[in-house]
Design an enzyme around this catalytic site. Structure first.
Site, mmCIF file in Angstrom:
data_model
loop_
_atom_site.group_PDB
_atom_site.id
_atom_site.type_symbol
_atom_site.label_atom_id
_atom_site.label_comp_id
_atom_site.label_asym_id
_atom_site.label_seq_id
_atom_site.Cartn_x
_atom_site.Cartn_y
_atom_site.Cartn_z
ATOM 1 C CD GLU A 8 26.285 39.216 77.706
ATOM 2 O OE1 GLU A 8 27.375 39.608 78.174
ATOM 3 O OE2 GLU A 8 25.641 39.863 76.859
ATOM 4 C CB CYS B 96 30.529 34.309 84.399
ATOM 5 S SG CYS B 96 29.493 35.638 85.012
HETATM 6 P P1 NAD Z 1 26.910 25.982 78.347
HETATM 7 O O1 NAD Z 1 27.586 26.793 77.314
HETATM 8 O O2 NAD Z 1 27.284 24.558 78.466
HETATM 9 O O3 NAD Z 1 25.316 25.992 78.119
HETATM 10 C C1 NAD Z 1 24.576 27.206 78.071
HETATM 11 C C2 NAD Z 1 23.324 26.980 77.241
HETATM 12 O O4 NAD Z 1 23.671 26.756 75.875
HETATM 13 C C3 NAD Z 1 22.530 25.745 77.682
HETATM 14 O O5 NAD Z 1 21.161 26.074 77.603
HETATM 15 C C4 NAD Z 1 22.919 24.700 76.641
HETATM 16 O O6 NAD Z 1 21.952 23.700 76.454
HETATM 17 C C5 NAD Z 1 23.076 25.542 75.402
HETATM 18 N N1 NAD Z 1 23.973 24.978 74.393
HETATM 19 C C6 NAD Z 1 25.030 24.150 74.574
HETATM 20 N N2 NAD Z 1 25.655 23.919 73.403
HETATM 21 C C7 NAD Z 1 24.976 24.609 72.456
HETATM 22 C C8 NAD Z 1 25.166 24.824 71.049
HETATM 23 N N3 NAD Z 1 26.156 24.252 70.380
HETATM 24 N N4 NAD Z 1 24.309 25.649 70.400
HETATM 25 C C9 NAD Z 1 23.314 26.265 71.072
HETATM 26 N N5 NAD Z 1 23.088 26.102 72.390
HETATM 27 C C10 NAD Z 1 23.909 25.298 73.080
HETATM 28 O O7 NAD Z 1 27.116 26.745 79.745
HETATM 29 P P2 NAD Z 1 26.818 26.220 81.218
HETATM 30 O O8 NAD Z 1 27.789 25.149 81.561
HETATM 31 O O9 NAD Z 1 25.366 25.970 81.388
HETATM 32 O O10 NAD Z 1 27.152 27.538 82.078
HETATM 33 C C11 NAD Z 1 28.403 27.822 82.608
HETATM 34 C C12 NAD Z 1 29.150 28.801 81.733
HETATM 35 O O11 NAD Z 1 28.408 30.013 81.626
HETATM 36 C C13 NAD Z 1 30.491 29.217 82.311
HETATM 37 O O12 NAD Z 1 31.427 29.257 81.267
HETATM 38 C C14 NAD Z 1 30.233 30.611 82.845
HETATM 39 O O13 NAD Z 1 31.371 31.421 82.936
HETATM 40 C C15 NAD Z 1 29.256 31.130 81.844
HETATM 41 N N6 NAD Z 1 28.480 32.245 82.399
HETATM 42 C C16 NAD Z 1 28.648 33.502 81.867
HETATM 43 C C17 NAD Z 1 27.970 34.585 82.433
HETATM 44 C C18 NAD Z 1 28.129 35.993 81.912
HETATM 45 O O14 NAD Z 1 27.270 36.826 82.211
HETATM 46 N N7 NAD Z 1 29.164 36.319 81.181
HETATM 47 C C19 NAD Z 1 27.114 34.377 83.512
HETATM 48 C C20 NAD Z 1 26.964 33.082 83.997
HETATM 49 C C21 NAD Z 1 27.636 32.013 83.428
#
Ligand code: NAD
Length: 489
Positions: free
Chosen positions: A250, A284
């Site tokens: 997501e 998001c």
């Molecule tokens: P992010 O991708 O930076 O981090 C999300 C999670 O992934 C964190 O727990 C992080 O530690 C982990 N992570 C980071 N790099 C990784 C890797 N290489 N491998 C495995 N895990 C890893 O996201 P964020 O900044 O915390 O959140 C914001 C983003 O989330 C925005 O892009 C937003 O649009 C999206 N979002 C999507 C939805 C949806 O339902 N589609 C909902 C809310 C937020």
């Protein structure tokens, strides 16, 4: 697929970003004050996976009714802790208390919805077949599921994976965002108090590296991820040679709202402001671009600006309550400021400037920028309070501009006739398509996911049940009964 790059040069953080991770320790800071809120050790992932693997068979062998009952008890535990949970969410993310309270309600509401969704989408069925006896359809859990959460809704979004995964009989390893670990800890405590065994729901703390270790671990069966497109792509790539692992992604959006003929200018402006600036634009589904019919421009744009001018930006616990808190950290605020300047220096025109009153904290004003005159509009998710305005002449052009993105999460049409909405609905590419409704706040009783870089066609929300269990078809007769009718001497 290309990585999604930020607009403009990479910004140097003014201070430690929220969720600072060293080899052994992780520290989370309050965006509104800059003070430390949580500090803890980075977890041993190998240990966590081994514990989960051992715990999973017993958890999966529990009757479904027991797992459902434990989830109801969990909802009660969250209710008991609701003040603490909401306060922690508000402190860790900076969002106003009214919004943190709404997030807690969504966590509680998810339990009954997930029970209903499991019963509807993963129910056991008998399909009678006169020749082959009975055909049974049942579902089995995948095994050990890793849930990776984002910072912006640190309770509701991981909860939307965790609850359906546990109901289906999976063991869960939950890694909260390094920017909101305290919230994750409370959720897990409520699950344990409700009676879910500690090894069936484990919290692992750490940053991206810990996430990478979990994704790459041989002992896991799936990854349920909510976060940015870049991370989702990295996870997809890492598991490209492992079709045996379930991956639900997501991700973000560059969501359009098309503004067409309507006499209700005030209401339209309110829908746009809600969509663009709730959670300081850190949703998001937030509207990033409004695509406005040229004849409506002079009515709607000043109305949006005057409403945005009235928005109170403040700390989560301020009175009167703010509409928006700070964004997550100084590094993100620096990046958004750079991006705003980049748009300005490449042909955009500011309607309302992005203002940062205190350079040492990540409070940003809502901002509006007309990007109609840009030769190339960067197709990136600017995760904060920046709303772009693009002027167009006809609906086909509006839909084409709206579809000019690699993402495809949410889209709305404001105004227009039923026929125009039909055209919009048929031609727009997004997983959520609304009419005279905001892009944000998707119904939890509906599937929630996007096309393009927004997801991998495994929507969460009501359809989370689908990725938490796999269907098994069984032909079943009590006694063997067979005869070969042709081809024998
Ligand atoms: P992010 O991708 O930076 O981090 C999300 C999670 O992934 C964190 O727990 C992080 O530690 C982990 N992570 C980071 N790099 C990784 C890797 N290489 N491998 C495995 N895990 C890893 O996201 P964020 O900044 O915390 O959140 C914001 C983003 O989330 C925005 O892009 C937003 O649009 C999206 N979002 C999507 C939805 C949806 O339902 N589609 C909902 C809310 C937020």
């Amino acid at each position: 697929m290309n990585a999604v790059t930020p607009v403009g040069p990479a910004a140097a953080p003014a201070q430690e970003p929220n969720g600072t991770v060293s080899d052994s320790e992780i520290i989370s800071y309050e965006p509104a004050t800059g003070s430390e809120i949580w500090r803890g050790k980075v977890s041993d992932t190998d240990d966590a996976v081994k514990r989960s693997r051992r715990a999973w068979p017993a958890w999966a062998a529990q009757p479904l009714s027991t797992r459902m009952e434990l989830m109801r008890r969990y909802a009660n535990e969250v209710r008991k802790e609701s003040d603490k949970l909401a306060t922690t969410i508000a402190r860790e993310t900076g969002k106003p208390m009214w919004e943190a309270n709404a997030e807690v309600e969504a966590v509680i509401g998810k339990v009954e919805l997930s029970i209903r969704a499991y019963a509807e989408r993963s129910a056991q069925r008998k399909l009678d077949n006169a020749i082959q006896g009975t055909m049974a359809l049942r579902h089995k859990p995948h095994g050990v599921m890793v849930v990776l959460g984002p910072f912006n809704m640190p309770a509701h979004l991981p909860n939307s994976h965790i609850v359906p995964a546990l109901i289906a009989g999976n063991a869960v390893i939950f890694k909260p965002s390094e920017k909101a670990p305290a919230t994750g800890e409370i959720l897990a405590r409520c699950l344990n108090r409700a009676g879910v065994p500690a090894a069936a729901i484990q919290v692992v703390t750490g940053g991206p590296l810990t996430g990478q270790e979990l994704v790459a671990h041989d002992g896991i069966d799936g990854v349920l991820f909510t976060g940015s497109a870049n991370t989702g792509i990295a996870i997809n790539r890492r598991l490209a040679t492992r079709p045996d692992k379930i991956v639900a992604l997501e991700m973000g959006g560059n969501n359009p709202m098309v503004i067409w003929d309507t006499p209700k200018i005030t209401d339209a402006a309110a829908l746009i402001v809600q969509s663009a600036f709730t959670t300081a634009g850190q949703r998001c589904t937030a509207a990033r671009r409004i695509i406005v019919k040229s004849s409506m421009y002079d009515q709607i744009v000043p109305e949006i600006k005057s409403l945005a001018d009235r928005i109170i930006v403040g700390s989560p616990f301020d009175e009167p309550a703010p509409f928006m808190g700070p964004i997550i950290d100084n590094a993100a605020a620096d990046g958004l400021t750079e991006s705003f300047l980049y748009l300005l220096s490449h042909g955009a025109r500011a309607i309302k400037h992005l203002v940062r009153p205190d350079e040492s904290l990540p409070f940003l004003s809502p901002s509006i920028i007309d990007t109609t005159g840009m030769k190339e509009r960067p197709d990136v998710e600017l995760f904060g309070p920046i709303l772009q305005v693009i002027k167009v002449d006809d609906l086909d052009e509006a839909i084409s501009v709206a579809n000019g993105t690699r993402f495809g999460l949410a889209a709305s049409l404001i105004g227009g006739t039923p026929q125009e909405y039909n055209r919009f609905w048929a031609n727009i590419r997004a997983g959520i398509v609304n009419w005279n409704r905001p892009t944000i706040g998707p119904s939890h009783a509906a599937p929630m996911g996007g096309t393009g870089l927004s997801g991998n066609h495994r929507p969460t929300g009501y359809y989370a049940a689908d990725y938490c269990a796999y269907p098994v078809a069984s032909g079943e007769v009590e006694q063997p009964r067979a005869a070969i009718g042709v081809g024998l001497n």
